[in-house]
Write a protein that holds these residues in place. Structure first.
Motif, short mmCIF file in Angstrom:
data_model
loop_
_atom_site.label_atom_id
_atom_site.label_comp_id
_atom_site.label_asym_id
_atom_site.label_seq_id
_atom_site.Cartn_x
_atom_site.Cartn_y
_atom_site.Cartn_z
N ILE A 236 -5.51 -39.33 30.76
CA ILE A 236 -5.09 -39.29 31.87
C ILE A 236 -3.80 -38.45 31.99
O ILE A 236 -3.85 -37.64 33.07
CB ILE A 236 -4.52 -40.78 32.22
CG1 ILE A 236 -5.62 -41.86 32.41
CG2 ILE A 236 -3.92 -40.88 33.41
CD1 ILE A 236 -5.11 -43.08 32.05
N LYS A 237 -3.04 -38.34 30.91
CA LYS A 237 -1.94 -37.26 30.99
C LYS A 237 -2.49 -35.82 31.35
O LYS A 237 -1.66 -34.71 31.79
CB LYS A 237 -0.85 -37.39 29.90
CG LYS A 237 0.27 -36.54 29.99
CD LYS A 237 1.17 -36.74 28.79
CE LYS A 237 2.66 -36.39 28.76
NZ LYS A 237 3.51 -36.59 27.74
N GLY A 238 -3.56 -35.35 30.33
CA GLY A 238 -4.03 -34.22 30.73
C GLY A 238 -4.61 -33.52 31.93
O GLY A 238 -4.18 -32.73 32.24
N TYR A 239 -5.27 -34.69 32.57
CA TYR A 239 -5.63 -34.13 33.95
C TYR A 239 -4.49 -34.01 34.60
O TYR A 239 -4.27 -33.33 35.71
CB TYR A 239 -6.52 -35.42 34.29
CG TYR A 239 -7.90 -35.12 33.90
CD1 TYR A 239 -8.66 -33.96 34.16
CD2 TYR A 239 -8.64 -36.06 33.20
CE1 TYR A 239 -9.98 -33.85 33.85
CE2 TYR A 239 -10.10 -36.17 33.03
CZ TYR A 239 -10.61 -34.92 33.25
OH TYR A 239 -12.07 -34.79 32.88
N THR A 240 -3.58 -34.96 34.45
CA THR A 240 -2.30 -34.96 35.43
C THR A 240 -1.63 -33.67 35.24
O THR A 240 -0.95 -32.96 36.35
CB THR A 240 -1.21 -36.13 35.23
OG1 THR A 240 -2.00 -37.37 35.42
CG2 THR A 240 -0.24 -36.06 35.84
N SER A 268 3.33 -45.04 33.65
CA SER A 268 4.39 -43.92 34.00
C SER A 268 3.61 -42.57 34.33
O SER A 268 3.71 -41.80 35.21
CB SER A 268 5.39 -43.59 33.09
OG SER A 268 5.08 -43.11 31.78
N THR A 269 2.48 -42.52 33.57
CA THR A 269 1.58 -41.32 33.78
C THR A 269 0.83 -41.25 35.06
O THR A 269 0.76 -40.19 35.80
CB THR A 269 0.74 -41.00 32.44
OG1 THR A 269 1.31 -41.01 31.42
CG2 THR A 269 -0.28 -39.86 32.69
N VAL A 270 0.25 -42.48 35.14
CA VAL A 270 -0.34 -42.68 36.55
C VAL A 270 0.45 -42.42 37.61
O VAL A 270 0.15 -42.16 38.66
CB VAL A 270 -1.16 -43.89 36.26
CG1 VAL A 270 -1.98 -44.08 37.70
CG2 VAL A 270 -2.35 -44.05 35.15
N LEU A 271 1.66 -43.00 37.58
CA LEU A 271 2.59 -42.94 38.57
C LEU A 271 2.86 -41.53 38.98
O LEU A 271 2.88 -41.11 40.27
CB LEU A 271 3.82 -43.78 38.53
CG LEU A 271 3.82 -45.35 38.70
CD1 LEU A 271 4.98 -46.15 38.04
CD2 LEU A 271 3.71 -45.62 39.99
N ASP A 272 2.95 -40.61 37.73
CA ASP A 272 3.17 -39.14 38.10
C ASP A 272 2.01 -38.64 38.93
O ASP A 272 2.05 -37.78 39.69
CB ASP A 272 3.23 -38.46 36.80
CG ASP A 272 3.64 -37.20 36.77
OD1 ASP A 272 4.22 -36.74 37.89
OD2 ASP A 272 3.19 -36.37 35.85
N ALA A 273 0.66 -38.99 38.30
CA ALA A 273 -0.59 -38.56 39.40
C ALA A 273 -0.34 -38.92 40.70
O ALA A 273 -0.76 -38.12 41.51
CB ALA A 273 -1.65 -39.13 38.44
#
Length: 506
Positions: A236-240, A268-273
């Motif tokens: 998820i972080k990679g795509y973001t 937190s990573t999904v919130l960044d996305a």
């Protein structure tokens, strides 16, 4: 008086239960019955509860120290990211005649990486002299050290010296090759590993992401039979981080369907996305999820939530989350100041900055970028100048390119082009396209085209400038020059960025 064994056991029980004061009282009342184990347990308790000063003071009072005593204190300094004290303690240990063991070296190498990189080969020499080079812990630590030094040959040599290699040793080599950008070699290592675990596969996924090979990372990810929360979060972080936020959110949905529970790093990573692609409704649902999971005290997670709300347009919700935080850090303050800047609330941004200082937090370079951006949006030239000048004087922060870009933009939009030009000329480094872009925008805004003419020679190296020059020459009525600039854009393959919009109908 209590027996030596009983004292040590009771101190360990107190420490395990978090009763540090009771443990210390027992130690003080039974000095003669306390052995080194009891002292070490007390020091461990202080370190566990983030009381390094008390731990260090007690360590200095110890009548007799063993290698565990030294290792415990070193691990404490490593935990608090204090490489200088760690280095001093390592020297003190050697001068005291205590022989380091495998845990000493693994802790020392880990703690020295960002401050004393040059010591890694010297520690390697001492390790060879003590015959610890074949140890798994020492070998893995040395491999991390040589990876940090980008020394491929030494990395491989340390790996070869480890006699009995376990999966962690192979993983350390895999990490090293990936961080050095040797993706083909890393894949060969992965294929030849006698044992592969979930960490190995996650390392490969992470490695491809680090090397901008997101498709290969996804291929490995899809082939994994087992995935844990770390693996899902990495993907998820990679795509973001490569701005493919829709794909990041889709992977998150697949994660939920698989039954793996997200942790605060995932959320937190999904919130960044969500913040990057303005997916407000999902971000709002994640807020509910955070409250239900009882994660409302996680500083990193709530900071990401503030960032999401402010970037998705709900500044008031961002303020509410910020005010509800029991604990804040510098990043939290930066998020709320940045949110004020994005919404044109310059006065509020300055007010939050003053509150940040009054609360005892030290600003960093991001704080000042957000603060100066707020001054740009509010046209606050005097305040911008004051804060720009105070960065170094008050906090020792050297202005970076983005700070100069903000100031050029501030002067330009306020019509003070002479100050903007002067600042660009006095910069301690060569201006980048952002600085030139701010100056060109100011030229167009105030119909002052003289500075723009001098920038045509830079356009070949910075194709974005061509687009700005086309606009400026068109506004000036110099159609032949505008056409000439457009032709040059075509020659070097530069394209004008098209505007776009997105409507979230969820």
């Amino acid at each position: 008086m209590i027996s030596t064994l009983s004292v040590a056991n009771r101190i360990q029980d107190f420490v395990r239960d978090g009763n540090i004061n009771d443990a210390r009282q027992l130690l003080d009342q039974n000095h003669k019955s306390c052995d080194t184990v009891a002292w070490n347990s007390m020091i461990t308790g202080y370190i566990t509860h983030n009381q390094m000063q008390c731990a260090h003071k007690l360590f200095d009072q110890m009548p007799v120290r063993d290698v565990v005593s030294w290792n415990t204190m070193m691990s404490g300094f490593n935990k608090t990211k204090d490489p200088h004290k760690l280095y001093q303690l390592f020297l003190q240990m050697n001068r005291a005649g205590e022989t380091p063991n495998q845990f000493t070296f693994s802790t020392a190498i880990s703690g020295f990486l960002n401050a004393f990189d040059v010591l890694v080969p010297q520690l390697h020499g001492l390790i060879l002299r003590l015959g610890l080079h074949s140890n798994v812990f020492v070998g893995s630590a040395l491999m991390r050290g040589y990876t940090h030094l980008a020394d491929r040959e030494s990395l491989q040599r340390v790996f070869d010296d480890v006699v009995v290699k376990d999966v962690s040793t192979w993983n350390a080599l895999l990490v090293g090759y990936m961080e050095l950008g040797l993706t083909d070699e890393a894949e060969t290592i992965f294929d030849n590993m006698p044992e592969v675990n979930i960490i190995s596969s996650t390392t490969l996924v992470n490695g491809y992401i680090i090397n901008s090979k997101i498709d290969q990372a996804r291929s490995i990810f899809d082939d994994m039979l087992q995935k844990n929360v770390v693996t899902w979060t990495a993907m998820i972080k990679g795509y973001t981080q490569y701005d493919n936020c829709i794909e990041a959110i889709q992977v998150f949905i697949l994660m939920l369907k698989s039954g793996v529970c997200p942790n605060h790093f995932t959320l937190s990573t999904v919130l960044d996305a969500c913040a990057r692609c303005s997916t407000f409704h999902l971000g709002n649902q994640l807020h509910s999820c955070i409250l239900k999971k009882g994660l409302h005290c996680e500083v990193v997670l709530l900071t990401a939530l503030i960032d999401m709300y402010t970037k998705c347009g709900d500044i008031e919700a961002g303020f509410c989350v910020f005010e509800s935080m029991e604990k804040k850090n510098t990043v939290s303050w930066n998020s709320v100041i940045g949110g004020c800047a994005r919404h044109g609330l310059a006065k509020r941004a300055l007010c939050e900055f003053e509150k940040m200082i009054e609360s005892g937090f030290k600003p960093d370079h991001v704080t000042y970028i957000n603060l100066l951006s707020a001054c740009v949006h509010g046209g606050l030239v005097k305040e911008g100048e004051r804060h720009f000048n105070s960065m170094g004087e008050r906090y020792g922060i050297k202005p970076e390119m983005k700070h100069y870009s903000c100031m050029v933009d501030l002067y330009g939009k306020s019509g003070e082009l002479e100050k903007a030009e002067k600042l660009v000329k006095e910069m301690p480094f060569e201006p980048d396209v952002g600085v030139w872009g701010a100056l060109l925008s100011a030229c167009g805004l105030h119909s002052c085209y003289e500075p723009a003419n001098a920038l045509e020679n830079l356009a070949h190296d910075h194709p974005t400038i061509y687009s700005m020059l086309v606009k400026l020459h068109s506004e000036k009525g110099e159609w032949s020059r505008a056409i000439e600039m457009r032709k040059k854009m075509i020659e070097i393959g530069a394209r004008q960025q098209k505007a776009g919009s997105r409507l979230d109908l969820v």
